[in-house]
Design a protein around this motif. Structure first.
Motif, PDB file in Angstrom:
ATOM      1  N   LEU A  48       1.551  -1.441  -0.218  1.00 37.00           N
ATOM      2  CA  LEU A  48       0.216  -0.219  -0.224  1.00 37.00           C
ATOM      3  C   LEU A  48       0.927   1.427   0.019  1.00 37.00           C
ATOM      4  O   LEU A  48       0.918   2.638  -0.681  1.00 37.00           O
ATOM      5  N   ASP A  49       1.698   0.639   0.987  1.00 39.18           N
ATOM      6  CA  ASP A  49       2.457   2.330   1.357  1.00 39.18           C
ATOM      7  C   ASP A  49       3.511   2.459  -0.309  1.00 39.18           C
ATOM      8  O   ASP A  49       3.611   4.339  -1.303  1.00 39.18           O
ATOM      9  N   LEU A  50       4.381   1.799  -1.111  1.00 38.74           N
ATOM     10  CA  LEU A  50       4.603   2.088  -2.546  1.00 38.74           C
ATOM     11  C   LEU A  50       3.472   2.854  -3.001  1.00 38.74           C
ATOM     12  O   LEU A  50       4.225   2.836  -4.460  1.00 38.74           O
ATOM     13  N   SER A  51       1.986   2.168  -3.475  1.00 37.88           N
ATOM     14  CA  SER A  51       1.592   2.063  -4.181  1.00 37.88           C
ATOM     15  C   SER A  51       1.489   3.610  -3.930  1.00 37.88           C
ATOM     16  O   SER A  51       0.641   4.833  -5.190  1.00 37.88           O
ATOM     17  N   LEU A  52       0.602   4.285  -2.878  1.00 41.45           N
ATOM     18  CA  LEU A  52       0.657   5.243  -2.081  1.00 41.45           C
ATOM     19  C   LEU A  52       1.765   6.603  -2.724  1.00 41.45           C
ATOM     20  O   LEU A  52       1.799   7.650  -2.871  1.00 41.45           O
ATOM     21  N   THR A  53       2.753   6.050  -3.134  1.00 39.82           N
ATOM     22  CA  THR A  53       4.039   6.923  -3.072  1.00 39.82           C
ATOM     23  C   THR A  53       4.284   7.127  -4.715  1.00 39.82           C
ATOM     24  O   THR A  53       4.692   7.900  -5.279  1.00 39.82           O
ATOM     25  N   SER A  54       4.183   6.177  -5.100  1.00 43.35           N
ATOM     26  CA  SER A  54       3.263   6.157  -7.047  1.00 43.35           C
ATOM     27  C   SER A  54       2.321   7.151  -7.027  1.00 43.35           C
ATOM     28  O   SER A  54       2.491   7.925  -8.190  1.00 43.35           O
ATOM     29  N   MET A  55       0.983   7.036  -6.092  1.00 44.16           N
ATOM     30  CA  MET A  55      -0.203   8.165  -6.752  1.00 44.16           C
ATOM     31  C   MET A  55       1.117   9.762  -6.313  1.00 44.16           C
ATOM     32  O   MET A  55       0.526   9.906  -7.272  1.00 44.16           O
ATOM     33  N   SER A  56       1.652   9.919  -4.910  1.00 41.21           N
ATOM     34  CA  SER A  56       2.902  10.972  -4.896  1.00 41.21           C
ATOM     35  C   SER A  56       3.129  11.387  -6.192  1.00 41.21           C
ATOM     36  O   SER A  56       3.025  12.818  -6.395  1.00 41.21           O
ATOM     37  N   LYS A  57       3.853  10.243  -7.212  1.00 45.96           N
ATOM     38  CA  LYS A  57       4.280  11.270  -8.092  1.00 45.96           C
ATOM     39  C   LYS A  57       4.072  12.075  -9.090  1.00 45.96           C
ATOM     40  O   LYS A  57       3.880  12.334  -9.034  1.00 45.96           O
ATOM     41  N   LYS A  58       2.890  10.804  -9.414  1.00 45.12           N
ATOM     42  CA  LYS A  58       1.685  11.503 -10.939  1.00 45.12           C
ATOM     43  C   LYS A  58       1.094  12.885  -9.754  1.00 45.12           C
ATOM     44  O   LYS A  58       1.288  13.782 -11.077  1.00 45.12           O
ATOM     45  N   LEU A  59       0.778  12.822  -8.510  1.00 43.32           N
ATOM     46  CA  LEU A  59       0.401  14.009  -8.445  1.00 43.32           C
ATOM     47  C   LEU A  59       1.224  15.197  -8.584  1.00 43.32           C
ATOM     48  O   LEU A  59       0.582  16.369  -8.659  1.00 43.32           O
ATOM     49  N   LEU A  60       3.036  15.070  -8.040  1.00 46.60           N
ATOM     50  CA  LEU A  60       3.559  16.089  -8.334  1.00 46.60           C
ATOM     51  C   LEU A  60       3.815  15.985 -10.089  1.00 46.60           C
ATOM     52  O   LEU A  60       4.043  17.261 -10.048  1.00 46.60           O
TER      53      LEU A  60
END
Length: 222
Positions: A200-212
């Protein structure tokens, strides 16, 4: 008073409370890390975006839990305001309940608008408010019908001080029942829990990169 604890034990998946608690905690953690890692968002001009961003992290995290099979369920189509870029409101249909997450101003606060999302709040009109199931007033109650639950969370200065599962009464605008799941355990092995949390943390990190990346182009999207 209707016992929400009884509904969770008799009708819902025993993993429900633990999974919902985990998703909110990890979404909150990812949101804080996203703000810390994006200096421009620390400026006062951008604080108005915090609610929308945390809202997105929570929704994404809950959808992930369903898609990864941590909890059996379906993601229902979200409702939104009349504006194309307005809030959308997630709901999950799981065993025994339909759940909608919402940030509130306090652990006992009830969000009135949330009661009527997708008219799901009307589901609770069939739930008995009495202790005695043999009471004549309860003869028409379907005890196996799904309940509409609000998953509320929040805390001071965008922290996470509480996570609650609540059963709202649309007629009175009050809680029929409410239970804290902030410290609800995950009903899976420690190894499985660690694996799920890491994924989940890895998936959320991926989403964070997309948001950035989207932010660099002038807009945020999920």
């Amino acid at each position: 008073m209707y016992q929400l604890e009884g509904l969770l034990k008799s009708q819902c998946d025993p993993k429900l409370s633990g999974v919902m608690s985990m998703t909110i905690k990890h979404a909150s953690k990812a949101f804080n890390e996203f703000i810390s890692g994006n200096p421009v968002l620390k400026e006062s001009d951008f604080r108005n975006s915090y609610g929308y961003l945390r809202h997105s992290f929570v929704d994404y995290s809950m959808k992930w839990a369903v898609r990864e099979g941590l909890i059996d369920g379906d993601i229902l189509s979200g409702t939104s305001s009349k504006y194309s870029n307005g809030h959308t409101y997630l709901s999950l249909k799981v065993k025994g309940a339909v759940i909608s997450p919402v940030k509130t101003r306090g652990p006992k606060a009830i969000p009135r608008k949330a009661l009527y999302r997708q008219k799901l709040g009307l589901m609770n009109q069939q739930i008995s408010l009495f202790d005695d199931p043999n009471d004549p007033l309860n003869s028409q109650v379907d005890i196996n019908a799904p309940a509409f639950l609000l998953l509320t969370y929040g805390g001071r200065d965008y922290g996470l001080d509480y996570i609650e599962l609540g059963l709202p009464d649309v007629d009175t605008g009050k809680w029929i029942g409410q239970v804290s799941i902030l410290h609800a355990p995950m009903v899976i092995s420690s190894a499985e829990q660690t694996k799920a949390a890491d994924k989940l943390d890895l998936s959320l990190t991926s989403m964070s990169k997309k948001l950035l990346e989207d932010g660099k182009n002038g807009e945020y999207s999920v």
